[in-house]
Enzyme design. Structure first.
Site, PDB file in Angstrom:
ATOM      1  N   GLU A 174       5.102  20.935 -13.112  1.00  0.00           N
ATOM      2  CA  GLU A 174       5.630  19.667 -12.572  1.00  0.00           C
ATOM      3  C   GLU A 174       5.973  18.662 -13.681  1.00  0.00           C
ATOM      4  O   GLU A 174       5.557  17.503 -13.635  1.00  0.00           O
ATOM      5  CB  GLU A 174       4.639  19.059 -11.569  1.00  0.00           C
ATOM      6  CG  GLU A 174       4.483  19.898 -10.325  1.00  0.00           C
ATOM      7  CD  GLU A 174       3.708  19.226  -9.189  1.00  0.00           C
ATOM      8  OE1 GLU A 174       3.116  18.164  -9.392  1.00  0.00           O
ATOM      9  OE2 GLU A 174       3.712  19.805  -8.082  1.00  0.00           O
ATOM     10  N   GLU A 293       3.866  26.529  -5.496  1.00  0.00           N
ATOM     11  CA  GLU A 293       2.888  25.682  -4.785  1.00  0.00           C
ATOM     12  C   GLU A 293       3.497  25.319  -3.441  1.00  0.00           C
ATOM     13  O   GLU A 293       4.558  24.687  -3.389  1.00  0.00           O
ATOM     14  CB  GLU A 293       2.561  24.399  -5.554  1.00  0.00           C
ATOM     15  CG  GLU A 293       1.673  24.611  -6.753  1.00  0.00           C
ATOM     16  CD  GLU A 293       1.243  23.298  -7.415  1.00  0.00           C
ATOM     17  OE1 GLU A 293       1.043  22.299  -6.698  1.00  0.00           O
ATOM     18  OE2 GLU A 293       1.124  23.294  -8.651  1.00  0.00           O
TER      19      GLU A 293
HETATM   20  O1  AHR Z   1      -2.203  21.584  -5.792  1.00  0.00           O
HETATM   21  C1  AHR Z   1      -2.577  20.275  -6.082  1.00  0.00           C
HETATM   22  C2  AHR Z   1      -1.633  19.606  -7.084  1.00  0.00           C
HETATM   23  O2  AHR Z   1      -0.385  19.441  -6.489  1.00  0.00           O
HETATM   24  C3  AHR Z   1      -1.330  20.382  -8.349  1.00  0.00           C
HETATM   25  O3  AHR Z   1      -2.260  20.187  -9.345  1.00  0.00           O
HETATM   26  C4  AHR Z   1       0.001  19.823  -8.757  1.00  0.00           C
HETATM   27  O4  AHR Z   1       0.777  20.748  -9.475  1.00  0.00           O
HETATM   28  C5  AHR Z   1       0.631  19.391  -7.461  1.00  0.00           C
HETATM   29  O5  AHR Z   1       1.142  18.109  -7.531  1.00  0.00           O
END
Ligand code: AHR
Length: 503
Positions: A174, A293
């Site tokens: 990110e 994610e």
């Molecule tokens: O999964 C929780 C968080 O969400 C992670 O650390 C990050 O990559 C995302 O913003």
């Protein structure tokens, strides 16, 4: 429009191959995902290495195939060297991302052990926040080089004679997000990703590399970020990442149930951006997508709570410990359907996360482990969602949502197992009150019977599993589903996730 939803399956109309990597997950040094989640020496069920065998059993049952590690936001301030070697010598460090203290009792070697015991593939994320090319190739040497160099021999001295053989690497996490430790502009990150990828490929051209895409589709830099980053590193990487979390906002359940509309448009827009860069570069190569994610996460609640009650540098505090309702599980099912529907370009996906932190598996320190509602759709999709994804173009009754306009009540996909010819239909009924009749024409599919119609639904949309009542919500069998004259007929219960297996 009729009140019945209809579609046709035809073996000639396919989307692509759904491989095992669509069913990955994610373990971050965050809250209790690692400590008292997968790793708890002293727990009655811990093995000699400190891994909880009750959790290992559930991870295997969940069907997870790949595990991204060690973050997440955590990785952008992480020194991998802190987590290897004798445990008593490992330093305690501040983790700026989550304002906690990291003991480093779990690191790369323990992760490799966890993967060995669960049969999962590694997906290792690199720190490109506070670190860069040199540390990335050093980690690569430590992890993957057989022997005869300082870092390979250090790994051997640490007890792992065999290299870890890590093939999939995420080039940061990110990096578009201002919250990220070492956040960068697209141009800065694109150059760093390109140079890191180049150096790593000089050592091993066979690696698979994931460049950071946007943290979500609503980021102000979305699409321009992808364009800039890929212009720098198109020939050097294989995937671009996508992240997305969904939640019900202000009681708007109708929009929440339609979250996959956003996920599918996000995927389509990233594919378009990748292909735009490819076309400008006159490249034959296609960049694939790593949705590394995704989940339901009540982020607004989390941020409010975090601001009110910050962790204060505690060690493994309770953070992001969502208790998932059956409604959340239906949305998770729909997100799985969205991923399968795009299996031609989404080649890796990771449910974030695996244990305790926005997770399908929960544990209590010194106590039990149990399955959340969301465990069930994931486990069923991981088991039956491998093979050729078939085109599903449904003609469905629709409903109005505040967020996404008019949305079909039916969200569905189908996967054919080429070896057995079995076909599995995954379907969600987004109607909150009414059953949805469905007719699926399967004349050319060579299927003759219904092996199973499993449903996840509940009369109480807030029903959840807890330590005291771990099986409050589990899949049950549906009545009346039948296949005759080449047509499958079923009624999908209100707000339900359905798995219909045809033999
Ligand atoms: O999964 C929780 C968080 O969400 C992670 O650390 C990050 O990559 C995302 O913003």
């Amino acid at each position: 429009m009729s009140a019945t939803a209809r579609f046709t399956l035809d073996p000639a109309f396919t989307v692509g191959e759904a491989g095992p990597r669509l069913f990955g997950s994610f373990v971050e040094h965050l809250g209790r995902c690692v400590y008292t989640g997968i790793y708890e020496p002293g727990h009655p069920a811990a093995d000699p290495a400190g891994l909880r065998t009750d959790v290992l059993d559930l991870v295997r049952e969940l069907g997870v195939t790949a595990v991204r590690y060690p973050g997440g936001n955590f990785v952008s301030g992480y020194k991998w060297e802190d987590g290897v070697g004798p445990r008593q010598d490992r330093p305690r460090r501040l983790d700026p991302a989550w304002q906690t203290t990291e003991s480093n009792q779990f690191g790369l070697g323990e992760y490799a052990d966890f993967l060995r015991k669960t049969g999962c593939e590694p997906v290792l994320a690199l720190n490109l926040g506070t670190r860069g090319v040199a540390e990335a190739v050093e980690l690569q040497e430590y992890a993957n080089h057989p022997q005869g160099t300082a870092l390979a021999d250090l790994r051997i001295a640490h007890g792992s004679k065999e290299p870890y053989g890590i093939r999939l690497w995420c080039l940061g996490n990110e990096m578009d997000g201002p919250w990220q430790t070492g956040h960068k502009t697209a141009a800065e990150y694109g150059r760093l990703a390109a140079e890191t990828a180049r150096a790593m490929r000089q050592i091993d051209p066979g690696l698979e590399l994931v460049a950071c895409g946007s943290s979500n589709q609503a980021m102000p830099t979305f699409a321009e970020w992808e364009r800039t980053v890929l212009t720098e590193c198109y020939d050097l990487v294989d995937y671009i990442s996508l992240h997305a979390y969904y939640e019900e906002v202000d009681g708007d359940r109708g929009s929440f149930l339609a979250s996959a509309v956003d996920m599918e448009s996000f995927i389509d827009n990233v594919v378009a951006t990748c292909d735009h860069v490819g076309a400008r570069l006159k490249s034959e190569k296609r960049i694939n997508l790593s949705f590394d994610e995704w989940n339901v996460w009540y982020q607004r609640r989390f941020h409010a709570e975090f601001d009110r009650n910050p962790p204060g540098w505690a060690e493994a505090p309770r953070l992001l410990e969502e208790s998932y309702s059956v409604t959340d599980a239906v949305v998770v099912g729909s997100l799985l359907i969205a991923l399968l529907r795009h299996a031609d370009r989404v080649k890796l996906a990771c449910l974030a996360q695996l244990v305790n932190v926005i997770a399908p598996i929960m544990t209590e320190p010194g106590g039990p482990a149990w399955r959340q509602t969301t465990f069930h759709p994931f486990a069923q999709a991981a088991r039956h969602g491998r093979g050729t994804v078939l085109e599903v173009r449904a003609d469905s009754p629709a409903y109005d949502t505040a967020r996404y306009g008019r949305v079909p009540l039916l969200h569905a996909t189908a996967v054919r197992d080429e070896a057995s010819g079995a076909v599995t239909v995954f379907a969600v009924n987004r109607a909150q009150q009414a059953g949805l009749p469905v007719e699926i024409a399967v004349h050319g599919m060579g299927v003759t019977g219904v092996a199973e119609h499993s449903v996840l639904s509940d009369t109480d949309p807030e029903a959840r599993n807890t330590a005291a009542d771990p099986d409050r919500v589990t899949p049950h069998g549906a009545q009346g589903t039948e296949l005759s004259g080449g047509v499958l007929r079923a009624v999908l219960e209100p707000m339900s996730w359905n798995v219909i297996r045809l033999t």
